[in-house]
Design an enzyme around this catalytic site. Structure first.
Site, PDB file in Angstrom:
ATOM      1  N   LYS A  77       0.743  -1.122  -0.236  1.00  0.00           N
ATOM      2  CA  LYS A  77      -0.230   0.087  -0.220  1.00  0.00           C
ATOM      3  C   LYS A  77       0.906   1.233   0.313  1.00  0.00           C
ATOM      4  CE  LYS A  77      -4.187  -2.149   2.363  1.00  0.00           C
ATOM      5  NZ  LYS A  77      -4.840  -2.036   3.165  1.00  0.00           N
ATOM      6  N   ALA A 142       0.450  -0.154  14.839  1.00  0.00           N
ATOM      7  CA  ALA A 142       1.044   1.293  13.871  1.00  0.00           C
ATOM      8  C   ALA A 142       1.573   0.563  12.547  1.00  0.00           C
ATOM      9  CB  ALA A 142       2.359   1.294  15.168  1.00  0.00           C
ATOM     10  N   GLY A 143       0.445  -0.210  12.179  1.00  0.00           N
ATOM     11  CA  GLY A 143       1.241  -0.468  10.729  1.00  0.00           C
ATOM     12  C   GLY A 143       0.250   0.217   9.853  1.00  0.00           C
ATOM     13  N   GLY A 144      -0.235  -0.157   8.380  1.00  0.00           N
ATOM     14  CA  GLY A 144      -1.107   0.507   7.416  1.00  0.00           C
ATOM     15  C   GLY A 144      -1.860   0.759   7.612  1.00  0.00           C
ATOM     16  N   ASN A 165       1.578  -0.278  21.251  1.00  0.00           N
ATOM     17  CA  ASN A 165       2.129  -1.023  19.986  1.00  0.00           C
ATOM     18  C   ASN A 165       3.147  -2.138  20.255  1.00  0.00           C
ATOM     19  OD1 ASN A 165       2.482  -1.920  17.071  1.00  0.00           O
ATOM     20  ND2 ASN A 165       4.196  -1.242  16.167  1.00  0.00           N
ATOM     21  N   ARG A 166       3.530  -3.174  19.325  1.00  0.00           N
ATOM     22  CA  ARG A 166       4.163  -4.195  20.482  1.00  0.00           C
ATOM     23  C   ARG A 166       5.498  -3.493  20.741  1.00  0.00           C
ATOM     24  NH1 ARG A 166       4.619  -9.581  17.109  1.00  0.00           N
ATOM     25  NH2 ARG A 166       5.008  -8.127  15.279  1.00  0.00           N
ATOM     26  N   THR A 167       6.197  -2.664  18.903  1.00  0.00           N
ATOM     27  CA  THR A 167       7.181  -2.073  18.533  1.00  0.00           C
ATOM     28  C   THR A 167       7.299  -0.333  19.011  1.00  0.00           C
ATOM     29  OG1 THR A 167       7.646  -4.349  16.956  1.00  0.00           O
ATOM     30  CG2 THR A 167       8.868  -1.781  16.817  1.00  0.00           C
TER      31      THR A 167
HETATM   32  P1  ATR Z   1      -1.588  -3.897   8.079  1.00  0.00           P
HETATM   33  O1  ATR Z   1      -1.276  -2.723   7.177  1.00  0.00           O
HETATM   34  O2  ATR Z   1      -2.334  -5.163   8.025  1.00  0.00           O
HETATM   35  O3  ATR Z   1      -1.944  -2.922   9.215  1.00  0.00           O
HETATM   36  P2  ATR Z   1       0.722  -3.907   9.154  1.00  0.00           P
HETATM   37  O4  ATR Z   1       1.726  -3.149   8.192  1.00  0.00           O
HETATM   38  O5  ATR Z   1       1.764  -5.472   8.417  1.00  0.00           O
HETATM   39  O6  ATR Z   1       0.174  -4.596   8.690  1.00  0.00           O
HETATM   40  O7  ATR Z   1       1.351  -4.171  10.567  1.00  0.00           O
HETATM   41  C1  ATR Z   1       0.993  -5.624  11.250  1.00  0.00           C
HETATM   42  C2  ATR Z   1       0.558  -4.727  12.808  1.00  0.00           C
HETATM   43  O8  ATR Z   1       0.272  -5.408  13.916  1.00  0.00           O
HETATM   44  C3  ATR Z   1       2.073  -3.860  13.128  1.00  0.00           C
HETATM   45  O9  ATR Z   1       1.094  -2.597  14.360  1.00  0.00           O
HETATM   46  C4  ATR Z   1       2.510  -5.176  14.100  1.00  0.00           C
HETATM   47  O10 ATR Z   1       3.466  -5.077  15.580  1.00  0.00           O
HETATM   48  P3  ATR Z   1       4.848  -4.841  15.134  1.00  0.00           P
HETATM   49  O11 ATR Z   1       4.783  -3.228  14.291  1.00  0.00           O
HETATM   50  O12 ATR Z   1       5.530  -5.023  16.543  1.00  0.00           O
HETATM   51  O13 ATR Z   1       5.032  -5.278  14.631  1.00  0.00           O
HETATM   52  C5  ATR Z   1       0.863  -5.756  14.981  1.00  0.00           C
HETATM   53  N1  ATR Z   1       1.545  -6.843  14.725  1.00  0.00           N
HETATM   54  C6  ATR Z   1       1.914  -8.412  14.479  1.00  0.00           C
HETATM   55  N2  ATR Z   1       1.681  -9.219  14.978  1.00  0.00           N
HETATM   56  C7  ATR Z   1       1.628  -9.597  16.417  1.00  0.00           C
HETATM   57  C8  ATR Z   1       1.670  -9.737  17.449  1.00  0.00           C
HETATM   58  N3  ATR Z   1       2.383 -11.284  17.261  1.00  0.00           N
HETATM   59  N4  ATR Z   1       2.045  -9.052  18.055  1.00  0.00           N
HETATM   60  C9  ATR Z   1       1.811  -7.807  18.887  1.00  0.00           C
HETATM   61  N5  ATR Z   1       1.266  -7.103  17.026  1.00  0.00           N
HETATM   62  C10 ATR Z   1       1.484  -7.714  16.125  1.00  0.00           C
END
Ligand code: ATR
Length: 302
Positions: A77, A142-144, A165-167
């Protein structure tokens, strides 16, 4: 307009979805349902692109006019945005596109994720934003998807948006980045998950945008009992429809909104642009989607 409608029946039009992975996407079934319903002669084909190089090649193909439009999903995206000839204001501010429309070999990029999020909530909980007493939202992830949803909440005058967010660094970057489009009266604040219980009492809406919930995975220790009784819990995960987060929220008597509605609503605007036909989200479509997801259709829960 009429000519275009007649052409919809006669000349075959091609649309697509690109992403990786793509085979579980429900969008082809959704669009094909509408093609049939509105008697439109069109295809909607998924393409699994392995990397950015393949994305660039695909956009070169788009310039040749084979397709009238398509959708872009994870993880392209953001990368797809810069490959368009023109993008609309909301897509630019969100920093991502999920749709393109191709006219005279020009690629127009736009974002309907944020509109789909809003349209769904407006339907499920009429007047939800005006009724929100605190104008504070809590976003998990905090992703897309998180970016588009925060943008949507800002458009409804939320004044405090907490990102957990995890990160943590990614939450901070996002807060800073979207903060650029806000006035001084708006705060976007990054947190670690540990802050949940402390923030919860002032939250009007909680949105899960992480992939937790998919295949019934669970958050550990989200203190839902600290949320106010009139909070809305919106999970954008739709596989399963009832995620562990929503099940727990319902147990506590909280208002829940599942993820299928956003998926369906984000598809309305591109369809309208491509075919000049506003597609309807009716019970028949919902029932079809529930069956595809292997769920039982419950009219009270749409
Ligand atoms: P999308 O476009 O669907 O938002 P993405 O940009 O890949 O997809 O974002 C995924 C989100 O899910 C992120 O906030 C990710 O956290 P990190 O920034 O720490 O990677 C979160 N996420 C995915 N798996 C996770 C998990 N097992 N525990 C906590 N957060 C998770």
């Amino acid at each position: 307009f009429l000519v275009r409608k007649i052409l919809n029946c006669v000349k075959m039009k091609k649309t697509f979805i690109i992403g990786h992975p793509i085979k579980h996407s429900l969008s082809p079934k959704l669009h094909q349902f509408w093609h049939k319903k509105y008697n439109i002669n069109a295809t909607y084909e998924p393409f699994d692109l392995q990397n950015k190089r393949e994305l660039i090649e695909f956009f070169k193909r788009l310039k040749k006019g084979e397709f009238i439009g398509g959708n872009i999903t994870v993880p392209y995206k953001e990368n797809a945005l810069i490959l368009c000839d023109e993008i609309d204001k909301s897509a630019r501010e969100i920093g991502a596109i999920n749709c393109v429309h191709i006219k005279q070999n020009q690629i127009y990029g736009f974002n309907s994720d944020w509109l789909g999020f809003l349209a769904n909530l407006d339907y499920q909980v009429p007047d939800w934003a005006n009724k929100a007493q605190q104008k504070q939202a809590l976003i998990l992830g905090a992703g897309g998807a998180s970016r588009a949803i925060i943008y949507a909440l800002l458009s409804r005058k939320f004044t405090k948006i907490h990102i957990l967010n995890r990160t943590f660094a990614k939450a901070k970057d996002l807060a800073k980045n979207l903060g650029k489009y806000c006035g001084h009266d708006v705060q976007i604040i990054a947190h670690k998950f540990e802050n949940f219980a402390f923030l919860a009492p002032n939250i009007s809406i909680l949105v899960n945008t992480t992939s937790i919930g998919m295949d019934s995975t669970k958050f550990d220790n989200l203190a839902l009992d600290k949320l106010p009784k009139n909070v809305i819990i919106n999970d954008i995960v739709y596989r399963p429809i009832n995620t562990p987060l929503l099940i727990e929220a319902k147990k506590q008597g909280l208002k829940t909104v599942n993820g299928l509605g956003m998926l369906l609503n984000q598809a309305v605007l591109p369809f309208k642009k491509w075919f000049l036909q506003e597609p309807e989200i009716d019970d028949e479509l919902l029932k079809y989607m529930y069956i595809l997801l292997g769920e039982k259709f419950n009219l009270d829960e749409k």
